[in-house]
Design a protein around this motif. Structure first.
Motif, short mmCIF file in Angstrom:
data_model
loop_
_atom_site.label_atom_id
_atom_site.label_comp_id
_atom_site.label_asym_id
_atom_site.label_seq_id
_atom_site.Cartn_x
_atom_site.Cartn_y
_atom_site.Cartn_z
N GLY A 93 27.89 68.71 74.53
CA GLY A 93 26.60 68.91 74.44
C GLY A 93 25.78 70.44 74.12
N PRO A 94 26.50 71.10 74.45
CA PRO A 94 26.10 72.70 74.06
C PRO A 94 26.25 72.91 72.65
N LEU A 95 27.06 72.44 71.93
CA LEU A 95 27.57 72.45 70.56
C LEU A 95 26.43 71.86 69.69
N THR A 96 25.88 70.87 70.30
CA THR A 96 25.04 69.95 69.53
C THR A 96 23.70 71.00 69.66
N LEU A 97 23.40 71.38 70.73
CA LEU A 97 22.23 72.41 70.82
C LEU A 97 22.35 73.74 70.09
N LEU A 98 23.75 74.07 69.88
CA LEU A 98 23.82 75.22 68.80
C LEU A 98 23.66 75.13 67.38
N ARG A 99 23.55 73.84 67.04
CA ARG A 99 23.41 73.44 65.49
C ARG A 99 22.38 74.44 64.93
N PRO A 100 21.14 74.67 65.20
CA PRO A 100 20.25 75.29 64.70
C PRO A 100 20.68 76.79 64.69
#
Length: 167
Positions: free
Chosen positions: A117-124
């Protein structure tokens, strides 16, 4: 070694996951393997087309450079800087996936909540930091330009797939 091939592989894998994320949660059926595979393939196809943008940008920079060998070396150095951070990010994602698939149910759920979850949000921010890594590793403005175009293309896959097929 040119970092173009590993960067392309990472971009295409990310595109497949972006296609999956565009579809995820839109279907309440239990058995939806075919639909999730179709969504991942759609993301892969869109990603392959969008990946042409940074490739053409790099090609244009090389064709218009006064010294193509030096321009290539500069882009390669920037690509390595870009790749370094993305490799660390991909390793964290793979570790979360491994935890999801190998651990018992509660621990695998925690791996998704704490990891994926957090890794997906950290993509940008990770892509922005990769652009900075390309600049700082000796790639200069040309690598920053190619990296920014690649980041924009990467972040566009999910919205394009969503708008085209899952509105």
């Amino acid at each position: 070694m040119t970092p173009a091939l590993p960067l392309a592989v990472l971009a295409l894998v990310d595109a497949a996951f972006s296609g999956f994320r565009a579809y995820a949660g839109r279907d309440a059926r239990i058995r939806k393997h075919r639909a999730t595979l179709r969504a991942a393939l759609r993301g892969l196809a869109v990603g392959a087309v969008l990946l042409l943008a940074p490739a053409l940008t790099a090609l244009l920079l090389l064709l218009t450079a006064a010294d193509p060998a030096r321009a290539y070396a500069t882009l390669a150095a920037g690509g390595l800087g870009y790749l370094l951070l993305l490799t660390a990010y991909a390793a964290a994602v793979l570790l979360s996936f491994a935890a999801y698939f190998l651990l018992p149910f509660r621990a695998s759920t925690l791996a998704v909540v704490v990891g994926l979850g957090p890794l997906t949000l950290l993509r940008p921010p990770v892509l922005a930091a990769a652009c900075l890594g390309a600049l700082l590793n000796g790639g200069g403005r040309p690598s920053l330009l190619v990296g920014a175009v690649a980041a924009a293309a990467t972040l566009s896959v999910g919205p394009v797939v969503h708008r085209r097929w899952y509105r």
